[in-house]
Design an enzyme around this catalytic site. Structure first.
Site, PDB file in Angstrom:
ATOM      1  N   LYS A   1     -11.893   4.427   7.685  1.00  8.95           N
ATOM      2  CA  LYS A   1     -12.651   3.478   7.010  1.00  8.95           C
ATOM      3  C   LYS A   1     -13.564   2.786   7.708  1.00  8.95           C
ATOM      4  O   LYS A   1     -14.795   3.381   8.152  1.00  8.95           O
ATOM      5  CB  LYS A   1     -11.570   2.628   6.541  1.00  8.95           C
ATOM      6  CG  LYS A   1     -10.817   3.261   5.232  1.00  8.95           C
ATOM      7  CD  LYS A   1      -9.735   4.211   5.453  1.00  8.95           C
ATOM      8  CE  LYS A   1      -8.550   4.570   4.453  1.00  8.95           C
ATOM      9  NZ  LYS A   1      -7.923   5.506   4.829  1.00  8.95           N
TER      10      LYS A   1
ATOM     11  N   ASP B   1      -2.437  -4.625   9.050  1.00  9.57           N
ATOM     12  CA  ASP B   1      -3.250  -3.280   8.587  1.00  9.57           C
ATOM     13  C   ASP B   1      -4.725  -3.832   8.710  1.00  9.57           C
ATOM     14  O   ASP B   1      -5.254  -4.264   7.878  1.00  9.57           O
ATOM     15  CB  ASP B   1      -2.763  -3.184   7.318  1.00  9.57           C
ATOM     16  CG  ASP B   1      -3.430  -1.572   6.830  1.00  9.57           C
ATOM     17  OD1 ASP B   1      -4.422  -1.216   7.453  1.00  9.57           O
ATOM     18  OD2 ASP B   1      -2.750  -0.927   6.053  1.00  9.57           O
TER      19      ASP B   1
ATOM     20  N   PHE C   1       0.870  -1.245  -0.039  1.00  4.93           N
ATOM     21  CA  PHE C   1       0.031   0.088  -0.055  1.00  4.93           C
ATOM     22  C   PHE C   1       0.865   1.329   0.066  1.00  4.93           C
ATOM     23  O   PHE C   1       1.891   1.185   0.591  1.00  4.93           O
ATOM     24  CB  PHE C   1      -0.802   0.141   1.232  1.00  4.93           C
ATOM     25  CG  PHE C   1      -1.927   1.370   0.926  1.00  4.93           C
ATOM     26  CD1 PHE C   1      -2.847   1.214  -0.043  1.00  4.93           C
ATOM     27  CD2 PHE C   1      -1.756   2.218   1.825  1.00  4.93           C
ATOM     28  CE1 PHE C   1      -3.697   2.233  -0.418  1.00  4.93           C
ATOM     29  CE2 PHE C   1      -2.649   3.536   1.712  1.00  4.93           C
ATOM     30  CZ  PHE C   1      -3.552   3.231   0.702  1.00  4.93           C
ATOM     31  N   THR C   2       0.577   2.340  -0.571  1.00  2.00           N
ATOM     32  CA  THR C   2       1.472   3.491  -0.954  1.00  2.00           C
ATOM     33  C   THR C   2       1.809   4.092   0.282  1.00  2.00           C
ATOM     34  O   THR C   2       3.176   3.967   0.428  1.00  2.00           O
ATOM     35  CB  THR C   2       0.538   4.744  -1.567  1.00  2.00           C
ATOM     36  OG1 THR C   2      -0.482   4.775  -0.967  1.00  2.00           O
ATOM     37  CG2 THR C   2       0.102   4.120  -3.049  1.00  2.00           C
TER      38      THR C   2
HETATM   39  C1  P70 Z   1      -7.762   5.079   0.704  1.00  5.30           C
HETATM   40  C2  P70 Z   1      -7.000   5.982   1.625  1.00  5.30           C
HETATM   41  C3  P70 Z   1      -5.630   4.777   3.459  1.00  5.30           C
HETATM   42  C4  P70 Z   1      -4.977   3.777   3.933  1.00  5.30           C
HETATM   43  C5  P70 Z   1      -5.189   2.339   3.488  1.00  5.30           C
HETATM   44  C6  P70 Z   1      -4.742   1.186   3.950  1.00  5.30           C
HETATM   45  C7  P70 Z   1      -5.057  -0.050   3.830  1.00  5.30           C
HETATM   46  C8  P70 Z   1      -3.261   2.716   5.516  1.00  5.30           C
HETATM   47  C9  P70 Z   1      -3.745   3.758   4.904  1.00  5.30           C
HETATM   48  C10 P70 Z   1      -3.335   5.066   5.368  1.00  5.30           C
HETATM   49  C11 P70 Z   1      -6.389   7.218   1.877  1.00  5.30           C
HETATM   50  C12 P70 Z   1      -5.273   7.358   0.851  1.00  5.30           C
HETATM   51  C13 P70 Z   1      -4.071   7.086   1.181  1.00  5.30           C
HETATM   52  C14 P70 Z   1      -2.816   6.777   0.249  1.00  5.30           C
HETATM   53  C15 P70 Z   1      -3.052   7.186  -1.039  1.00  5.30           C
HETATM   54  C16 P70 Z   1      -4.667   7.324  -1.654  1.00  5.30           C
HETATM   55  C17 P70 Z   1      -5.573   7.250  -0.768  1.00  5.30           C
HETATM   56  N1  P70 Z   1      -6.203   4.949   2.418  1.00  5.30           N
HETATM   57  N2  P70 Z   1      -3.553   1.446   4.946  1.00  5.30           N
HETATM   58  O1  P70 Z   1      -8.504   6.223   0.067  1.00  5.30           O
HETATM   59  O2  P70 Z   1      -4.101   5.697   6.181  1.00  5.30           O
HETATM   60  O3  P70 Z   1      -5.219   7.659   5.227  1.00  5.30           O
HETATM   61  O4  P70 Z   1      -5.465   7.159   7.678  1.00  5.30           O
HETATM   62  O5  P70 Z   1      -3.398   7.625   6.715  1.00  5.30           O
HETATM   63  O6  P70 Z   1      -6.252   2.211   2.542  1.00  5.30           O
HETATM   64  O7  P70 Z   1      -7.649   4.189   0.338  1.00  5.30           O
HETATM   65  P1  P70 Z   1      -4.642   7.188   6.325  1.00  5.30           P
END
Ligand code: P70
Length: 430
Positions: free
Chosen positions: A230, A187, A96-97
């Site tokens: 989420k 996660d 994940f990014t």
């Molecule tokens: C999304 C959001 C956040 C996310 C996640 C997982 C599986 C950690 C996080 C981080 C927001 C997002 C984040 C990066 C790129 C695009 C969008 N996902 N693990 O839209 O959490 O945002 O609270 O710091 O999906 O999927 P947070």
């Protein structure tokens, strides 16, 4: 679109009709959560809301020690800095990014050990989020267990299309990791949605509640981090929880540097109260079912019209297969980003790229990473939209799909260094 550099992160929300950019922080809070907001105990230290939150997380997830953070990436930062040393390898079920970036910034190298089926949008495997235990074991043999601080396991794998991990897989993963003395951190951001798929698809779980299955799944792991924006139905918040008391000492000390005191971690008291209530609401069986089935409703409309999407439909979003839709574009013409722009131009529906732009550049060679999956994500906020909105979205996607042959790609004209998808700018190829 031109003003926003063909990047939906750069649009103003007032210019969006139906906002499927993300399901993060965009869900609707319940009346009970809003009532909780009025009970904020805004003491700097020892707020009562903190103790409610700690108790809710412990009750439903089962870990011993709890650290609050402002959102998911705050927790990723603390965990990565606390346990990853330069030269370490961090295997996980797809990157994940933000997670991978924090692992890399701590000196680690992420290694993808998800099953091959996850990289094929059309493959119907019911648990495409599973870890390939052979891939993991060969990594362990190659680099040594001492160089693997933990396995980075995610529930409903976001980048794979919201695909779940089975209970059988996490149980087997635990056995393998026990043999080598390796920790597993979860996660848990969308773990509740993962549990719904276990209840629906895995033998022996149909009669168990979401809450019971969630606790069982977590019991195979050593700790978890959470973007509460989420599953937990709040606009902001996160946490980290572990079973190891020494690690907890470290994390509780670090949180005061980066997030705030260990009894608020960047959240207001009222935010912690809404989150505590959201945790309990999130495991309601009827809620989870209706949430995932709304996503599936949209996915099924598109499947029936022959539009290529990731199947099975995932937990939080429908992912369009831009590689197949724009098969005439090369990946460095950004097919998924192009699809994002076209859908917005057609109907004001906002979506997000999850392909080559999101994957970023290889930290050693500096070249684009070319992920197998080149996807456009339509993420559905919880408790916000109706079926009628889903119909509008489906028709917008169909209109763009029907015009696919005339569509040209994009060129990237501005690229920031970190997490480029958030702020990159594009121009149409003429
Ligand atoms: C999304 C959001 C956040 C996310 C996640 C997982 C599986 C950690 C996080 C981080 C927001 C997002 C984040 C990066 C790129 C695009 C969008 N996902 N693990 O839209 O959490 O945002 O609270 O710091 O999906 O999927 P947070």
């Amino acid at each position: 679109m031109a003003e926003a550099g063909y990047n939906t992160f750069l649009l103003r929300s007032e210019d969006v009709y139906i906002d499927l950019l993300t399901d993060s922080g965009t869900s609707a809070m319940s009346d009970r959560q809003w009532a909780g907001m009025m009970l904020g105990d805004e003491a700097y230290a020892g707020s009562r809301n903190f103790y409610h939150l700690e108790e809710a997380a412990r009750n439903y997830y089962g870990y011993r020690y709890f650290v609050p953070t402002h959102q998911g990436r705050g927790a990723e930062h603390l965990l990565s800095q606390a346990v990853i040393k330069p030269g370490h390898y961090v295997p996980g079920n797809m990157y994940f990014t933000t997670t991978r970036l924090h692992q890399e910034m701590a000196g680690g190298t992420f290694v993808d050990v998800i099953i091959d089926e996850a990289h094929d949008p059309a493959n119907l495997h019911p648990f495409k989020g599973n870890v390939d235990l052979d891939k993991l074991e060969s990594l362990i043999k190659r680099v040594g267990a001492n160089n693997i601080p933990y396995v980075s396991l995610a529930g409903t794998v976001n980048m794979a299309g919201g695909q779940p991990v089975s209970m059988a897989n996490v149980r087997a993963l635990r056995e393998l990791c026990d043999r080598y003395g390796i920790r597993i951190y979860l996660d848990a951001t969308r773990m509740v949605e993962n549990v719904f798929f276990i209840q629906e698809r895995e033998k022996g779980y149909a009669d168990k509640s979401v809450a019971v299955i969630l606790k069982e799944f977590c019991s195979f792991t050593d700790g978890a981090w959470m973007s509460a924006k989420k599953d937990h139905l709040v606009n902001i918040g996160g946490w980290l929880a572990v079973n190891d008391s020494d690690l907890f000492d470290t994390l509780r000390n670090m949180v005061v540097i980066y997030e705030g005191l260990h009894t608020y971690g960047g959240m207001a008291g009222r935010d912690m109260e809404a989150l505590a209530i959201g945790i309990a609401e999130s495991v309601n069986d009827a809620h989870v079912r209706s949430r995932v089935e709304q996503v599936r409703y949209l996915g099924d409309l598109l499947i029936n019209w022959g539009i290529p999407i990731v199947q099975p439909v995932g937990g939080h979003a429908v992912f369009l297969d831009a590689k197949r839709i724009y098969s005439h574009l090369s990946q460095d013409q950004f097919p998924a980003q192009t699809l994002v722009a076209e859908i917005y131009l057609d109907s004001g529906v906002r979506s997000m790229e999850r392909g080559i732009v999101s994957a970023g550049r290889d930290s050693e060679t500096g070249d684009h990473r070319y992920p197998a999956l080149e996807l456009t994500r339509l993420a559905i906020p919880r408790r916000v939209y109706t079926q009628a909105h889903m119909d509008v979205v489906a028709e917008a996607v169909k209109a763009v799909y029907d015009a696919r042959k005339q569509t040209r790609g994009l060129a990237m004209v501005y690229e920031p260094k970190y997490l480029r998808f958030f702020q990159a700018r594009f121009e149409p190829i003429t």
